[in-house]
Write a protein that holds these residues in place. Sequence first.
Motif, PDB file in Angstrom:
ATOM      1  N   ILE A 112       3.694  36.433  28.232  1.00 50.62           N
ATOM      2  CA  ILE A 112       3.984  35.181  28.931  1.00 50.62           C
ATOM      3  C   ILE A 112       3.805  33.995  27.988  1.00 50.62           C
ATOM      4  N   VAL A 113       2.780  34.052  27.140  1.00 53.16           N
ATOM      5  CA  VAL A 113       2.536  32.966  26.192  1.00 53.16           C
ATOM      6  C   VAL A 113       3.708  32.801  25.239  1.00 53.16           C
ATOM      7  N   VAL A 114       4.127  33.886  24.620  1.00 57.91           N
ATOM      8  CA  VAL A 114       5.188  33.769  23.609  1.00 57.91           C
ATOM      9  C   VAL A 114       6.518  33.383  24.249  1.00 57.91           C
ATOM     10  N   GLY A 150       6.595  43.457  17.378  1.00 57.31           N
ATOM     11  CA  GLY A 150       7.989  43.034  17.191  1.00 57.31           C
ATOM     12  C   GLY A 150       8.613  42.548  18.479  1.00 57.31           C
ATOM     13  N   GLY A 151       8.248  43.184  19.611  1.00 56.10           N
ATOM     14  CA  GLY A 151       8.756  42.722  20.903  1.00 56.10           C
ATOM     15  C   GLY A 151       8.333  41.297  21.201  1.00 56.10           C
ATOM     16  N   MET A 152       7.103  40.949  20.817  1.00 62.91           N
ATOM     17  CA  MET A 152       6.661  39.559  21.003  1.00 62.91           C
ATOM     18  C   MET A 152       7.508  38.603  20.161  1.00 62.91           C
ATOM     19  N   GLY A 153       7.823  39.025  18.961  1.00 63.13           N
ATOM     20  CA  GLY A 153       8.671  38.185  18.118  1.00 63.13           C
ATOM     21  C   GLY A 153      10.035  37.959  18.722  1.00 63.13           C
ATOM     22  N   TRP A 154      10.637  39.028  19.253  1.00 65.34           N
ATOM     23  CA  TRP A 154      11.931  38.883  19.903  1.00 65.34           C
ATOM     24  C   TRP A 154      11.826  38.027  21.168  1.00 65.34           C
ATOM     25  N   ALA A 155      10.704  38.126  21.880  1.00 65.04           N
ATOM     26  CA  ALA A 155      10.530  37.327  23.099  1.00 65.04           C
ATOM     27  C   ALA A 155      10.512  35.837  22.787  1.00 65.04           C
ATOM     28  N   VAL A 156       9.759  35.435  21.751  1.00 61.53           N
ATOM     29  CA  VAL A 156       9.706  34.019  21.430  1.00 61.53           C
ATOM     30  C   VAL A 156      11.045  33.546  20.876  1.00 61.53           C
ATOM     31  N   LEU A 157      11.731  34.412  20.122  1.00 63.54           N
ATOM     32  CA  LEU A 157      13.046  34.035  19.615  1.00 63.54           C
ATOM     33  C   LEU A 157      14.034  33.836  20.766  1.00 63.54           C
ATOM     34  N   MET A 183       5.819  23.195  24.314  1.00 64.47           N
ATOM     35  CA  MET A 183       5.314  22.546  23.106  1.00 64.47           C
ATOM     36  C   MET A 183       6.439  22.474  22.082  1.00 64.47           C
ATOM     37  N   PRO A 184       6.280  21.655  21.051  1.00 64.71           N
ATOM     38  CA  PRO A 184       7.305  21.600  20.000  1.00 64.71           C
ATOM     39  C   PRO A 184       7.590  22.987  19.428  1.00 64.71           C
ATOM     40  N   LEU A 185       8.824  23.172  18.980  1.00 64.48           N
ATOM     41  CA  LEU A 185       9.269  24.502  18.580  1.00 64.48           C
ATOM     42  C   LEU A 185       8.434  25.074  17.443  1.00 64.48           C
ATOM     43  N   TRP A 186       8.087  24.239  16.450  1.00 67.62           N
ATOM     44  CA  TRP A 186       7.317  24.773  15.319  1.00 67.62           C
ATOM     45  C   TRP A 186       5.921  25.200  15.775  1.00 67.62           C
ATOM     46  N   GLN A 187       5.332  24.486  16.727  1.00 71.41           N
ATOM     47  CA  GLN A 187       4.045  24.899  17.256  1.00 71.41           C
ATOM     48  C   GLN A 187       4.163  26.196  18.048  1.00 71.41           C
ATOM     49  N   ALA A 188       5.259  26.323  18.812  1.00 69.96           N
ATOM     50  CA  ALA A 188       5.465  27.541  19.593  1.00 69.96           C
ATOM     51  C   ALA A 188       5.625  28.755  18.684  1.00 69.96           C
ATOM     52  N   LEU A 189       6.374  28.588  17.605  1.00 65.36           N
ATOM     53  CA  LEU A 189       6.554  29.705  16.672  1.00 65.36           C
ATOM     54  C   LEU A 189       5.233  30.059  15.991  1.00 65.36           C
ATOM     55  N   ALA A 190       4.458  29.040  15.615  1.00 64.91           N
ATOM     56  CA  ALA A 190       3.156  29.314  14.997  1.00 64.91           C
ATOM     57  C   ALA A 190       2.232  30.041  15.965  1.00 64.91           C
ATOM     58  N   LEU A 191       2.220  29.612  17.217  1.00 67.37           N
ATOM     59  CA  LEU A 191       1.382  30.276  18.215  1.00 67.37           C
ATOM     60  C   LEU A 191       1.828  31.711  18.434  1.00 67.37           C
ATOM     61  N   ALA A 192       3.133  31.938  18.444  1.00 65.65           N
ATOM     62  CA  ALA A 192       3.642  33.301  18.635  1.00 65.65           C
ATOM     63  C   ALA A 192       3.241  34.200  17.466  1.00 65.65           C
ATOM     64  N   VAL A 193       3.323  33.664  16.244  1.00 60.18           N
ATOM     65  CA  VAL A 193       2.933  34.453  15.074  1.00 60.18           C
ATOM     66  C   VAL A 193       1.441  34.805  15.141  1.00 60.18           C
ATOM     67  N   VAL A 194       0.604  33.813  15.484  1.00 64.12           N
ATOM     68  CA  VAL A 194      -0.840  34.068  15.579  1.00 64.12           C
ATOM     69  C   VAL A 194      -1.132  35.066  16.701  1.00 64.12           C
ATOM     70  N   THR A 195      -0.449  34.912  17.834  1.00 67.18           N
ATOM     71  CA  THR A 195      -0.672  35.810  18.969  1.00 67.18           C
ATOM     72  C   THR A 195      -0.281  37.241  18.620  1.00 67.18           C
ATOM     73  N   ALA A 196       0.925  37.412  18.058  1.00 64.01           N
ATOM     74  CA  ALA A 196       1.373  38.751  17.690  1.00 64.01           C
ATOM     75  C   ALA A 196       0.487  39.340  16.593  1.00 64.01           C
ATOM     76  N   GLY A 197       0.120  38.530  15.599  1.00 61.96           N
ATOM     77  CA  GLY A 197      -0.754  39.012  14.537  1.00 61.96           C
ATOM     78  C   GLY A 197      -2.131  39.396  15.057  1.00 61.96           C
ATOM     79  N   GLY A 198      -2.664  38.590  15.991  1.00 64.87           N
ATOM     80  CA  GLY A 198      -3.958  38.933  16.580  1.00 64.87           C
ATOM     81  C   GLY A 198      -3.916  40.235  17.348  1.00 64.87           C
ATOM     82  N   PHE A 199      -2.837  40.434  18.102  1.00 64.22           N
ATOM     83  CA  PHE A 199      -2.708  41.688  18.852  1.00 64.22           C
ATOM     84  C   PHE A 199      -2.621  42.883  17.903  1.00 64.22           C
TER      85      PHE A 199
END
Length: 352
Positions: free
Chosen positions: A81-83, A125-132, A90-106
């Motif tokens: 849901i977050v990604v 990878g699914g999280m990456g596709w979700a944010v994209l 939030m701004p797109l660059w912040q959203a992408l950074a949050l998605a990277v941190v979230t996926a990396g943390g998981f």
Amino acid sequence: MWRRLLAVVVVLYAAWGLCVSIATAAPGELPGMLVPFGLSLTCVLSAWRREKAPALMAATAVLGLLTDAYVPYTGLTALFIVVYLAPFRMPLWQALALAVVTAGGFVGISLAQGLPGSVVWGIGGGMGWAVLFAAVVRQLAVTKRQSAQLAATRVLAERQRLAREIHDILAHSLSAQVVHLEGTRMLLERDGDRAVALARVEQAGAMARAGLEETKRAVAALRGESAPLVDELGLLAEQFRETTGNRCVVEVSGDPSTLSPEARLAVVRTAQEALTNVHKHAPMASVTVALRCPPGRCELDVSDTGGRPGALSKAGNGYGLVGMRERAELLGGELTAGPSETGFRVSLTVPA
């Protein structure tokens, strides 16, 4: 519609994830899992109702990772849901950074727990596709909104342009006809000279025909069909001479064919408005229409020999000169109008 459909899918996924987590968790793990899980969903629901919620998105990601660290895979609902929601809150660059941190943390937590690498990397990878996917949907929504705003702006500009055209075409001929017909009515009421009245009626008829011809030319110009600029100015001068009986000279130097259709129309309308003002406020004046086109610009000067320059200077208070200034400014040009040594002068400069 698409955003609502995606929201329904996300909610159903969250509900399914909660049910699966409860069903698969051990009895002793359930209380510790439900606390961060419930807090994360509370943050998500709060963020869903706001336009900007970066802090809530970050808090949801942290709570989801804590839930996942306590019981593997139980925090995935909050993380997905977050990604998905981040690009909308939030701004797109912040959203992408949050998605990277979230996926990396998981991925880091899951690998530390000894979970299968193929599954962990697949989910990451699914999280990456979700944010994209969410970023694309958001951009489409932004583009649609901007297109609607641009269309509204163009409609307003078109309405203003048509208002100027209506004024330039109809107001000139109709106002002159009203003056002549009103004078004719007064002559007939007072048993005045019928020959003078007949002459006024003939002049009003000539103005009506001229207005009709001008309307036809305007329609042709809107369709992209127009006569050479020199011929247009010559026709305006001829109409002025026929209407007033006064001298009107057109002087052209340079090549006016370099003008854009919009700039060309601005020159014609400015000359038309200036000649109309001379006819109204200085009926005994003669006029010189000078068009100079040096490289990069064209300059139009309409100067008269006066008569009543004080009255003519008041013409700038009407819509005519306002419309001329609007045309010039829209083209990046400039228009000045005011008394001169011999009478009154209107000067237009437009880029070529």
